[in-house]
Design a protein around this motif. Sequence first.
Motif, mmCIF file in Angstrom:
data_model
loop_
_atom_site.group_PDB
_atom_site.id
_atom_site.type_symbol
_atom_site.label_atom_id
_atom_site.label_comp_id
_atom_site.label_asym_id
_atom_site.label_seq_id
_atom_site.Cartn_x
_atom_site.Cartn_y
_atom_site.Cartn_z
ATOM 1 N N THR A 63 58.237 -15.381 57.045
ATOM 2 C CA THR A 63 57.682 -16.708 56.778
ATOM 3 C C THR A 63 56.308 -16.838 57.424
ATOM 4 O O THR A 63 55.997 -16.172 58.411
ATOM 5 C CB THR A 63 58.606 -17.815 57.319
ATOM 6 O OG1 THR A 63 58.830 -17.610 58.715
ATOM 7 C CG2 THR A 63 59.940 -17.794 56.591
ATOM 8 N N LYS A 69 53.649 -18.417 59.699
ATOM 9 C CA LYS A 69 53.590 -19.229 60.917
ATOM 10 C C LYS A 69 52.280 -19.985 60.988
ATOM 11 O O LYS A 69 52.174 -21.038 61.589
ATOM 12 C CB LYS A 69 53.775 -18.323 62.140
ATOM 13 C CG LYS A 69 53.986 -19.065 63.425
ATOM 14 C CD LYS A 69 54.611 -18.193 64.497
ATOM 15 C CE LYS A 69 53.742 -17.056 64.939
ATOM 16 N NZ LYS A 69 54.293 -16.355 66.134
ATOM 17 N N ASP A 113 48.999 -15.696 60.053
ATOM 18 C CA ASP A 113 50.053 -15.161 60.910
ATOM 19 C C ASP A 113 51.404 -15.326 60.231
ATOM 20 O O ASP A 113 51.642 -16.310 59.529
ATOM 21 C CB ASP A 113 50.053 -15.906 62.247
ATOM 22 C CG ASP A 113 50.628 -15.088 63.378
ATOM 23 O OD1 ASP A 113 51.024 -13.940 63.131
ATOM 24 O OD2 ASP A 113 50.674 -15.599 64.509
ATOM 25 N N VAL A 114 52.290 -14.354 60.444
ATOM 26 C CA VAL A 114 53.642 -14.438 59.903
ATOM 27 C C VAL A 114 54.649 -14.185 61.013
ATOM 28 O O VAL A 114 54.315 -13.672 62.087
ATOM 29 C CB VAL A 114 53.870 -13.417 58.761
ATOM 30 C CG1 VAL A 114 52.960 -13.701 57.588
ATOM 31 C CG2 VAL A 114 53.693 -11.981 59.263
ATOM 32 N N VAL A 115 55.889 -14.543 60.743
ATOM 33 C CA VAL A 115 56.989 -14.289 61.671
ATOM 34 C C VAL A 115 58.176 -13.811 60.856
ATOM 35 O O VAL A 115 58.328 -14.178 59.674
ATOM 36 C CB VAL A 115 57.329 -15.560 62.483
ATOM 37 C CG1 VAL A 115 57.855 -16.665 61.589
ATOM 38 C CG2 VAL A 115 58.313 -15.233 63.601
ATOM 39 N N ASP A 117 61.498 -10.956 64.829
ATOM 40 C CA ASP A 117 60.819 -11.617 65.951
ATOM 41 C C ASP A 117 61.772 -12.568 66.661
ATOM 42 O O ASP A 117 61.881 -12.563 67.889
ATOM 43 C CB ASP A 117 59.604 -12.420 65.454
ATOM 44 C CG ASP A 117 58.511 -11.570 64.852
ATOM 45 O OD1 ASP A 117 57.478 -11.390 65.503
ATOM 46 O OD2 ASP A 117 58.694 -11.084 63.724
ATOM 47 N N HIS A 118 62.430 -13.393 65.884
ATOM 48 C CA HIS A 118 63.314 -14.407 66.473
ATOM 49 C C HIS A 118 64.502 -13.775 67.181
ATOM 50 O O HIS A 118 64.858 -14.170 68.304
ATOM 51 C CB HIS A 118 63.793 -15.371 65.383
ATOM 52 C CG HIS A 118 62.727 -16.278 64.855
ATOM 53 N ND1 HIS A 118 62.125 -17.239 65.631
ATOM 54 C CD2 HIS A 118 62.152 -16.370 63.630
ATOM 55 C CE1 HIS A 118 61.221 -17.898 64.910
ATOM 56 N NE2 HIS A 118 61.222 -17.386 63.692
ATOM 57 N N GLU A 122 57.637 -17.166 70.311
ATOM 58 C CA GLU A 122 58.247 -18.018 69.293
ATOM 59 C C GLU A 122 58.733 -19.333 69.872
ATOM 60 O O GLU A 122 58.654 -20.378 69.223
ATOM 61 C CB GLU A 122 59.390 -17.266 68.594
ATOM 62 C CG GLU A 122 58.992 -15.919 68.005
ATOM 63 C CD GLU A 122 57.696 -15.951 67.212
ATOM 64 O OE1 GLU A 122 57.404 -16.973 66.571
ATOM 65 O OE2 GLU A 122 56.963 -14.947 67.242
ATOM 66 N N HIS A 140 55.706 -21.481 70.156
ATOM 67 C CA HIS A 140 55.278 -21.977 68.840
ATOM 68 C C HIS A 140 56.106 -23.187 68.431
ATOM 69 O O HIS A 140 55.578 -24.157 67.882
ATOM 70 C CB HIS A 140 55.406 -20.871 67.800
ATOM 71 C CG HIS A 140 54.995 -21.298 66.421
ATOM 72 N ND1 HIS A 140 53.685 -21.496 66.061
ATOM 73 C CD2 HIS A 140 55.748 -21.584 65.314
ATOM 74 C CE1 HIS A 140 53.625 -21.877 64.791
ATOM 75 N NE2 HIS A 140 54.864 -21.943 64.324
ATOM 76 N N ALA A 141 57.398 -23.137 68.728
ATOM 77 C CA ALA A 141 58.286 -24.244 68.376
ATOM 78 C C ALA A 141 58.102 -25.442 69.303
ATOM 79 O O ALA A 141 58.260 -26.591 68.885
ATOM 80 C CB ALA A 141 59.741 -23.779 68.412
ATOM 81 N N THR A 191 53.450 -7.981 64.256
ATOM 82 C CA THR A 191 54.346 -8.451 63.198
ATOM 83 C C THR A 191 53.737 -8.257 61.815
ATOM 84 O O THR A 191 54.458 -7.936 60.856
ATOM 85 C CB THR A 191 54.700 -9.936 63.413
ATOM 86 O OG1 THR A 191 55.354 -10.094 64.671
ATOM 87 C CG2 THR A 191 55.620 -10.442 62.320
#
Length: 268
Positions: free
Chosen positions: A35, A37, A41-43, A47-48, A71, A74-75, A96
């Motif tokens: 997805t 980010k 940038d993607v995640v 990563d999670h 992460e 970021h949240a 990533t």
Amino acid sequence: MTPDALHSAIHALLRDVSQRAILPHYQTLADHQVTAKAADDVVTVADHLSEELLAEGLAKIIPGLPIVGEEAAHADPSVMDRLSGPCWIVDPLDGTRNFAKGKPPFGILLAMAEGGECHTGWIYDVLTDRFCVAHRGKGAFVNGEKVHARPTGEALPVAAISLIFMDPARREAVHGQVSPHYRCVDVPYCAAEQYPRLVLGENDVSIFERTLPWDHAAGVLFLNEAGGKAARPDGSPYRVDDGRKGLLGAASPPLWDELAGLMDRLGA
């Protein structure tokens, strides 16, 4: 816990997390597992999951030490407030962008900091098991062997200039000012690879625009402890709680000075 015991525990944790969270998804990601980010940038699910497992493992190694994970921050941006005190700093999957495309390099970056200064760092290459360690004042090591940063020795020093997070005008100015003095090579889009290249004689200098702590805490310490130099363009030390942009890395202090002089002409 002794330093040797700490390094052994960290190495075992990074290997375990790589086997459980990262490698099972390498070159097997479905579209819905990647997805955006940000615009650049993607995640991924890896990563999670990697950050979740690292947090669990680090809590067992040193219970109660706060964690600043990429992460999680970021949240919830308030996670960054932990950088002012003792903390772990975690990049659960550095590179990533490469990982999502099914290609290397990518790795895990981990650091310990206190009062805004990194004092211990680890850089782990998931595919090769290369394990880089740095202690403030104790040196830098690769797979247990002490290393000293060495320039490439090429007639034109080799430069890896990260332009991706610069605005177009600055990108053009930096490239025009710096590139004539170096042999420019592609950046690996992975700090876990770029810092070792500066130490191991592959690259001579690097320019970074974005300097988030999980990308640079371990690498800056590793390069400096190996006898190279990483610092802000004005020569001030890199701090994990400093939100400024701009960072220069070089395989030796003289190479750093030359690059800083070029950047100074840009007002960088």
